[in-house]
Scaffold this motif. Structure first.
Motif, mmCIF file in Angstrom:
data_model
loop_
_atom_site.group_PDB
_atom_site.id
_atom_site.type_symbol
_atom_site.label_atom_id
_atom_site.label_comp_id
_atom_site.label_asym_id
_atom_site.label_seq_id
_atom_site.Cartn_x
_atom_site.Cartn_y
_atom_site.Cartn_z
ATOM 1 N N ASP A 21 0.881 -1.151 0.000
ATOM 2 C CA ASP A 21 0.000 0.000 0.000
ATOM 3 C C ASP A 21 0.934 1.220 0.000
ATOM 4 O OD1 ASP A 21 -2.157 1.759 0.472
ATOM 5 O OD2 ASP A 21 -1.774 1.649 2.635
ATOM 6 N N ASP A 23 -0.047 5.107 0.885
ATOM 7 C CA ASP A 23 -0.253 6.063 1.973
ATOM 8 C C ASP A 23 -0.289 5.345 3.323
ATOM 9 O OD1 ASP A 23 -0.692 8.747 0.642
ATOM 10 O OD2 ASP A 23 -2.119 7.501 -0.467
ATOM 11 N N GLY A 24 0.584 5.771 4.229
ATOM 12 C CA GLY A 24 0.625 5.150 5.554
ATOM 13 C C GLY A 24 1.577 3.966 5.637
ATOM 14 N N ASP A 114 -1.758 -0.616 6.164
ATOM 15 C CA ASP A 114 -1.876 0.158 7.406
ATOM 16 C C ASP A 114 -3.316 0.402 7.831
ATOM 17 O OD1 ASP A 114 -2.366 2.149 5.294
ATOM 18 O OD2 ASP A 114 -2.276 3.611 6.921
ATOM 19 N N ASP A 118 -7.009 -2.524 3.509
ATOM 20 C CA ASP A 118 -6.014 -3.551 3.186
ATOM 21 C C ASP A 118 -6.382 -4.947 3.702
ATOM 22 O OD1 ASP A 118 -4.155 -1.585 2.066
ATOM 23 O OD2 ASP A 118 -3.896 -0.912 4.127
HETATM 24 MG MG MG Z 1 -2.831 3.140 3.528
#
Ligand code: MG
Length: 175
Positions: A21, A23-24, A114, A118
């Motif tokens: 993933d 972002d994060g 995160d 997910d």
């Molecule tokens: Mg994320």
């Protein structure tokens, strides 16, 4: 963490594709938007190095993100990634397509996430990883929780975990 060190190593030893993933995970989750609406994000140089080392060792790396931005496109290009999927609402659908295209099994794929978007992919992969500061909901499915938070070396940590389990790490250090 529900997986023992021996079992974790066994799972990591089978990985041929690491999916991330963005972002994060590759960033700390903050999205900076300027007054023209242009986004910027902070990527960590050691995460990039970890990705480069995996690729050099014959392990594929791909990114699947729910958002879409030019900065992600540029960073992926920088790292020579061909598996970049942006604006993905159904990550499991894209996951299945990649798996089929590369002729892989679930056991050969690792995923780092995160947040709850997910979860469907984390439930399927052979090695499920959450970043240290990820949503607590992911703890039930995660084989491994990184010590580092997202955007601060979490991906490097997973890269090393995989390379060490495959006995490829020391060879890389030797250059
Ligand atoms: Mg994320």
């Amino acid at each position: 963490m529900k997986t023992s060190a021996a079992s974790l190593r066994k799972k990591a030893a089978q990985i041929r594709l690491l999916l991330l993933d963005v972002d994060g995970v590759l960033t700390d989750g903050r999205i900076i938007v300027d007054d023209r609406g242009v986004e910027s994000k902070h990527f960590h140089v050691r995460d990039g190095q970890g990705i480069a080392l995996l690729k050099r060792s014959g392990i594929e790396v791909g990114w699947i993100t729910g958002r879409s931005s030019k900065v992600v496109h540029h960073r992926a290009k920088d790292l020579g990634l061909t598996l970049l999927f942006q604006g993905v609402q159904d990550k499991l659908y894209v996951y299945d397509r990649i798996k089929k295209k590369l002729h892989l099994t679930d056991a050969e794929i690792a995923y780092v996430g995160d947040d709850i978007i997910d979860l469907p992919v984390l439930r399927r992969v052979g090695l499920a990883v959450m970043v240290g500061d990820g949503s607590a909901e992911l703890q039930v499915v995660a084989d491994y929780v990184t010590a580092a938070p997202g955007g601060k070396g979490a991906v490097r940590e997973v890269s090393e975990l995989i390379l060490k389990a495959q006995n490829k790490w020391l060879g890389l250090l030797a250059g």
